[in-house]
Scaffold this motif. Structure first.
Motif, PDB file in Angstrom:
ATOM      1  N   THR A  51      -1.793   8.303   8.565  1.00 48.66           N
ATOM      2  CA  THR A  51      -2.728   7.464   8.818  1.00 48.66           C
ATOM      3  C   THR A  51      -3.622   7.215   7.718  1.00 48.66           C
ATOM      4  OG1 THR A  51      -3.941   9.304   9.586  1.00 48.66           O
ATOM      5  CG2 THR A  51      -2.617   8.352  11.146  1.00 48.66           C
ATOM      6  N   ILE A  52      -3.840   7.809   6.614  1.00 50.75           N
ATOM      7  CA  ILE A  52      -4.717   7.692   5.636  1.00 50.75           C
ATOM      8  C   ILE A  52      -3.709   7.906   4.317  1.00 50.75           C
ATOM      9  CG2 ILE A  52      -6.704   8.404   4.421  1.00 50.75           C
ATOM     10  CD1 ILE A  52      -8.109   9.108   7.193  1.00 50.75           C
ATOM     11  N   PHE A  53      -3.963   7.198   3.421  1.00 51.17           N
ATOM     12  CA  PHE A  53      -3.381   7.466   1.986  1.00 51.17           C
ATOM     13  C   PHE A  53      -4.214   6.629   0.977  1.00 51.17           C
ATOM     14  CE2 PHE A  53       0.256   7.386  -1.127  1.00 51.17           C
ATOM     15  CZ  PHE A  53       0.961   8.163  -0.432  1.00 51.17           C
ATOM     16  N   ASN A  54      -4.800   7.539   0.101  1.00 52.80           N
ATOM     17  CA  ASN A  54      -5.748   7.071  -0.632  1.00 52.80           C
ATOM     18  C   ASN A  54      -5.251   6.463  -2.090  1.00 52.80           C
ATOM     19  OD1 ASN A  54      -5.631   9.456  -2.315  1.00 52.80           O
ATOM     20  ND2 ASN A  54      -7.388   9.868  -2.537  1.00 52.80           N
ATOM     21  N   ASN A  55      -6.150   5.876  -2.892  1.00 51.90           N
ATOM     22  CA  ASN A  55      -5.683   5.148  -3.901  1.00 51.90           C
ATOM     23  C   ASN A  55      -4.862   6.099  -5.094  1.00 51.90           C
ATOM     24  OD1 ASN A  55      -5.410   2.747  -5.725  1.00 51.90           O
ATOM     25  ND2 ASN A  55      -7.266   3.758  -6.970  1.00 51.90           N
ATOM     26  N   ASN A  58      -1.472   6.638  -4.194  1.00 51.10           N
ATOM     27  CA  ASN A  58      -0.608   5.299  -4.429  1.00 51.10           C
ATOM     28  C   ASN A  58      -0.286   5.334  -6.128  1.00 51.10           C
ATOM     29  OD1 ASN A  58      -0.549   4.155  -1.885  1.00 51.10           O
ATOM     30  ND2 ASN A  58      -2.791   3.306  -2.154  1.00 51.10           N
ATOM     31  N   MET A  59      -1.403   5.707  -7.028  1.00 51.30           N
ATOM     32  CA  MET A  59      -1.030   5.614  -8.416  1.00 51.30           C
ATOM     33  C   MET A  59       0.029   6.731  -8.739  1.00 51.30           C
ATOM     34  SD  MET A  59      -4.964   5.061  -9.579  1.00 51.30           S
ATOM     35  CE  MET A  59      -4.544   5.333 -11.460  1.00 51.30           C
ATOM     36  N   MET A  60      -0.064   7.814  -7.976  1.00 47.69           N
ATOM     37  CA  MET A  60       0.861   9.188  -8.661  1.00 47.69           C
ATOM     38  C   MET A  60       2.121   8.631  -8.202  1.00 47.69           C
ATOM     39  SD  MET A  60      -1.692  12.200  -7.745  1.00 47.69           S
ATOM     40  CE  MET A  60      -0.443  13.491  -8.134  1.00 47.69           C
ATOM     41  N   THR A  67       1.350   0.466   1.811  1.00 44.98           N
ATOM     42  CA  THR A  67       2.744   0.504   2.174  1.00 44.98           C
ATOM     43  C   THR A  67       3.012   1.830   2.472  1.00 44.98           C
ATOM     44  OG1 THR A  67       3.271   1.312  -0.180  1.00 44.98           O
ATOM     45  CG2 THR A  67       3.389  -1.153   0.213  1.00 44.98           C
ATOM     46  N   ALA A  68       2.303   2.899   2.348  1.00 43.98           N
ATOM     47  CA  ALA A  68       2.559   4.237   2.963  1.00 43.98           C
ATOM     48  C   ALA A  68       2.126   4.522   4.381  1.00 43.98           C
ATOM     49  CB  ALA A  68       1.965   5.312   2.324  1.00 43.98           C
ATOM     50  N   GLY A  70       1.582   4.695   8.179  1.00 42.47           N
ATOM     51  CA  GLY A  70       2.559   4.386   9.454  1.00 42.47           C
ATOM     52  C   GLY A  70       3.945   4.998   9.134  1.00 42.47           C
ATOM     53  N   LYS A  71       4.340   5.568   7.809  1.00 42.54           N
ATOM     54  CA  LYS A  71       5.668   6.125   7.773  1.00 42.54           C
ATOM     55  C   LYS A  71       5.520   7.748   7.853  1.00 42.54           C
ATOM     56  CE  LYS A  71       6.954   2.718   4.154  1.00 42.54           C
ATOM     57  NZ  LYS A  71       7.578   2.593   2.814  1.00 42.54           N
ATOM     58  N   ASP A  72       6.606   8.239   8.064  1.00 35.89           N
ATOM     59  CA  ASP A  72       6.858   9.534   8.249  1.00 35.89           C
ATOM     60  C   ASP A  72       6.706  10.292   7.023  1.00 35.89           C
ATOM     61  OD1 ASP A  72       8.634  12.345   8.032  1.00 35.89           O
ATOM     62  OD2 ASP A  72       8.310  11.773  10.183  1.00 35.89           O
ATOM     63  N   VAL A  73       5.762  11.137   7.057  1.00 36.55           N
ATOM     64  CA  VAL A  73       5.488  11.832   5.626  1.00 36.55           C
ATOM     65  C   VAL A  73       6.671  12.437   4.692  1.00 36.55           C
ATOM     66  CG1 VAL A  73       5.266  14.201   6.839  1.00 36.55           C
ATOM     67  CG2 VAL A  73       3.710  13.725   4.864  1.00 36.55           C
ATOM     68  N   ASP A  74       7.729  12.830   5.334  1.00 40.26           N
ATOM     69  CA  ASP A  74       8.772  13.251   4.661  1.00 40.26           C
ATOM     70  C   ASP A  74       9.565  11.943   3.915  1.00 40.26           C
ATOM     71  OD1 ASP A  74       8.796  16.129   5.411  1.00 40.26           O
ATOM     72  OD2 ASP A  74       9.993  15.693   7.079  1.00 40.26           O
ATOM     73  N   ASP A  75       9.151  10.825   4.396  1.00 43.15           N
ATOM     74  CA  ASP A  75       9.893   9.632   3.571  1.00 43.15           C
ATOM     75  C   ASP A  75       9.032   9.370   2.458  1.00 43.15           C
ATOM     76  OD1 ASP A  75      11.831   9.551   5.424  1.00 43.15           O
ATOM     77  OD2 ASP A  75      10.754   7.993   6.654  1.00 43.15           O
ATOM     78  N   VAL A  76       7.703   9.827   2.204  1.00 40.09           N
ATOM     79  CA  VAL A  76       6.725   9.377   0.979  1.00 40.09           C
ATOM     80  C   VAL A  76       6.382  10.539   0.236  1.00 40.09           C
ATOM     81  CG1 VAL A  76       4.440   8.448   0.817  1.00 40.09           C
ATOM     82  CG2 VAL A  76       5.967   7.659   2.764  1.00 40.09           C
TER      83      VAL A  76
END
Length: 385
Positions: A51-55, A58-60, A67-68, A70-76
């Motif tokens: 639900t939250i994914f900070n900058n 994204n950089m790491m 893009t992250a 709504g996705k399942d955490v295991d996919d990211v």
């Protein structure tokens, strides 16, 4: 004509609008702050959707913004131990606050670069609906600190290897000088040579300690765990310590009267002896009067060995440093010119004993009233067969 009632309703509506606007601005400021902090931060809902994914994350991970979500955490988020064992992050979310762990020594896999990370969890509980609760996860990049430690350890390992050969040569020549029957040294020369030889032995022991720690931390030190007679190992390892105690006019005793002689333990004999020698050597070293006693007894599924002395003890402020790498208390430091020591001995004891499935500990009857260092070793049972 406008009425007072209309005016009041308009004022209320305006106040509500203004407050909502302020709350929206505050939320945006909070989101901006969260989005741009230096730590990686994300949140998941009860279904583990992001639900939250900070900058920073994204950089790491080399991801475009948004893009992250709504996705399942295991996919990211893919986490592993240093040995490549996958870590299931879901099992740590939504635990009670008192059970929320801090995970260290993990690797965050990324198409950009892998990162050494520390991971912390917070349970954000919804007051209205439990299903609206979220788990907030903070990922701290500790790659620089880990690499710095590895560089330091590699340097110590290399330096130790390079130091051992010249020190061994010095030790050999000193032995030849002290034992030369054709050209014996004078009394003063002999004293100087003996002191130099003792200091050389201390340096060699220190170098060996650093090499052992380097091998341990790199997973290159093997343990030969098998059944053995623990009392025989203690007696063999402590051969000659009664004479060392006698030289200092202190008592020395090994008491295993409550433990059957044939009791089997499950341990590495050589490394166990090294631990016992280290602890008893320290006890004799820092005891000026009284005695040093080694007590061996049953402790459930373990055998407990306690080294009890009447020495200077450990000051309360130094206790947290015990069993830490290069941990030396103030009192031991004050005596370092006489007794030597690298501050590595107790750390090695802890690592060795824990690798054998035991524990280490310390207690004291009071300040300047001696010390009790104890270790446990598992008994040999059918579990080990």
């Amino acid at each position: 004509m406008p009425t007072d009632t209309y005016s009041d309703e308009q004022n209320i509506a305006q106040q509500i609008y203004q407050r909502n606007r302020e709350l929206l601005q505050e939320r945006r400021r909070a989101e901006d702050l969260l989005f741009n902090v230096s730590e990686g931060v994300f949140a998941v809902d009860k279904e583990f959707k992001i639900t939250i994914f900070n900058n920073r994350l994204n950089m790491m991970l080399g991801l475009p913004e948004g893009t992250a979500l709504g996705k399942d955490v295991d996919d990211v988020i893919i986490l592993e131990t240093e040995k490549g064992v996958p870590v299931d992050i879901k099992q740590y979310c939504f635990l009670p606050p008192q059970k929320m762990p801090i995970l260290t020594d993990l690797v965050l896999k990324s198409p950009v670069n892998d990162f050494f990370v520390k991971v912390m969890f917070s349970y954000i509980k919804s007051e209205k609906d439990e299903e609206d609760s979220e788990c907030l996860v903070t990922i701290s990049d500790v790659t620089k600190e880990i690499m710095l430690d590895k560089t330091k350890d590699d340097f110590l390992s290399l330096a130790s290897h390079e130091l051992r050969t010249p020190l061994t040569i010095i030790k050999s020549y000193l032995w030849m000088l002290l034992n030369d029957q054709k050209s014996p040294l004078g009394d003063q020369q002999k004293t100087y040579a003996e002191r130099t030889a003792a200091s050389t032995e201390t340096m060699i022991a220190m170098v060996n300690d650093m090499l052992n720690i380097s091998r341990l931390e790199q997973g290159k030190l093997n343990f030969n765990l098998k059944a053995g007679k623990i009392i025989s190992s203690i007696q063999d390892g402590l051969t000659g310590f009664d004479l060392k105690a006698k030289e200092k006019n202190i008592g020395f005793k090994i008491d295993f009267s409550t433990l059957p002689l044939e009791t089997d333990a499950y341990y590495d004999d050589d490394k166990f002896k090294e631990c016992i020698v280290n602890l008893v050597g320290n006890a004799i070293k820092f005891t000026k009067e009284g005695e040093v006693k080694v007590n061996v007894e049953n402790a459930g599924n373990y055998i407990k060995i306690s080294i009890i002395d009447t020495g200077v003890g450990i000051s309360p402020e130094d206790v947290p440093q015990l069993f830490q790498k290069f941990g030396k208390g103030q009192r031991s430091y004050e005596k370092s010119e006489i007794t030597g020591g690298s501050g590595l001995g107790l750390y090695i004891v802890k690592i060795y004993i824990e690798a054998m499935g035991g524990e280490v500990g310390y207690s004291s009857p009071g300040d300047f009233k001696g010390s009790v260092f104890w270790i446990t070793v598992p008994k040999f049972t059918q579990i080990h067969v």
